[in-house]
Design a protein around this motif. Sequence first.
Motif, PDB file in Angstrom:
ATOM      1  N   SER A 184     -10.949   5.351 -10.475  1.00 44.18           N
ATOM      2  CA  SER A 184     -11.065   5.818  -9.094  1.00 44.18           C
ATOM      3  C   SER A 184     -11.840   7.131  -9.068  1.00 44.18           C
ATOM      4  O   SER A 184     -11.511   8.062  -9.798  1.00 44.18           O
ATOM      5  CB  SER A 184      -9.676   6.037  -8.507  1.00 44.18           C
ATOM      6  OG  SER A 184      -8.971   4.819  -8.466  1.00 44.18           O
ATOM      7  N   GLY A 237      -5.763  -2.399  -7.572  1.00 46.16           N
ATOM      8  CA  GLY A 237      -5.942  -1.531  -6.415  1.00 46.16           C
ATOM      9  C   GLY A 237      -6.734  -0.293  -6.773  1.00 46.16           C
ATOM     10  O   GLY A 237      -7.179  -0.118  -7.898  1.00 46.16           O
ATOM     11  N   LYS A 238      -6.903   0.573  -5.792  1.00 43.67           N
ATOM     12  CA  LYS A 238      -7.631   1.822  -5.983  1.00 43.67           C
ATOM     13  C   LYS A 238      -6.756   2.989  -5.563  1.00 43.67           C
ATOM     14  O   LYS A 238      -5.829   2.842  -4.784  1.00 43.67           O
ATOM     15  CB  LYS A 238      -8.909   1.848  -5.134  1.00 43.67           C
ATOM     16  CG  LYS A 238      -9.958   0.879  -5.568  1.00 43.67           C
ATOM     17  CD  LYS A 238     -11.193   1.060  -4.704  1.00 43.67           C
ATOM     18  CE  LYS A 238     -12.300   0.104  -5.156  1.00 43.67           C
ATOM     19  NZ  LYS A 238     -13.507   0.293  -4.340  1.00 43.67           N
ATOM     20  N   SER A 246      -3.005  -0.466  -3.167  1.00 40.47           N
ATOM     21  CA  SER A 246      -3.814   0.732  -3.322  1.00 40.47           C
ATOM     22  C   SER A 246      -3.004   1.942  -2.879  1.00 40.47           C
ATOM     23  O   SER A 246      -1.969   1.806  -2.248  1.00 40.47           O
ATOM     24  CB  SER A 246      -5.090   0.622  -2.487  1.00 40.47           C
ATOM     25  OG  SER A 246      -4.752   0.479  -1.113  1.00 40.47           O
ATOM     26  N   ARG A 279       0.839  -1.183   0.000  1.00 36.36           N
ATOM     27  CA  ARG A 279       0.000   0.000   0.000  1.00 36.36           C
ATOM     28  C   ARG A 279       0.882   1.243   0.000  1.00 36.36           C
ATOM     29  O   ARG A 279       1.968   1.244   0.560  1.00 36.36           O
ATOM     30  CB  ARG A 279      -0.902   0.009   1.224  1.00 36.36           C
ATOM     31  CG  ARG A 279      -2.024  -1.009   1.094  1.00 36.36           C
ATOM     32  CD  ARG A 279      -2.945  -0.917   2.262  1.00 36.36           C
ATOM     33  NE  ARG A 279      -2.425  -1.862   3.255  1.00 36.36           N
ATOM     34  CZ  ARG A 279      -2.797  -1.874   4.513  1.00 36.36           C
ATOM     35  NH1 ARG A 279      -3.658  -1.012   4.948  1.00 36.36           N
ATOM     36  NH2 ARG A 279      -2.301  -2.755   5.337  1.00 36.36           N
TER      37      ARG A 279
END
Length: 180
Positions: free
Chosen positions: A147, A171-172, A124, A99
């Motif tokens: 997103s 991921g975002k 993310s 992350r």
Amino acid sequence: MTSVPEDRSPSAREGDRDAAVQRVQEAYTDGLLTHEEMDERLHQVLSAKTGQDIEVALASLPVPDPGRSAGIAAATGRIKRTGAWRVPRKLKVNSEFGRVKLDLSRAVWEYPELDLELNLGTGSAKIRVPRDAVVDLDGLTTALKDSPYQPPRRSDGTGPRIRITGTIGFGKVKIRHAKR
């Protein structure tokens, strides 16, 4: 009777010491110092009593260019930058499974623009930007749906311009503007 001239070197300031620590760490990351050399120089910087002592510890290191590109990479784990850190003109962030958290709201901006390239596998990213920053996501591609990003209604757009490009696998990306 002769008098000994007193040392008039200004004492080491905390901001200079912090910048010197960062410069030594960057030199190590760039492969310019061995681990032992980095430890020795960090000890010199942290125990420096004057600004001249800090300069001696940095003497053979190249002078940093604040406009240079910087990169942060990790295969797993977290990448985190918060607080008062210097934002380069171009920043490249690579993470396969981890992350990413970038807080740009209190960062030191030496340039009015930042080109941020995100290359994330399954991780993310949470990015906090200054209140009046202008964010451009047109160059960012994601494997999942785009997103969502909404600029704040009360922003006057006078802050730094942040262009985010790159690719994100599964991921975002969440972008939030600082409240203050």
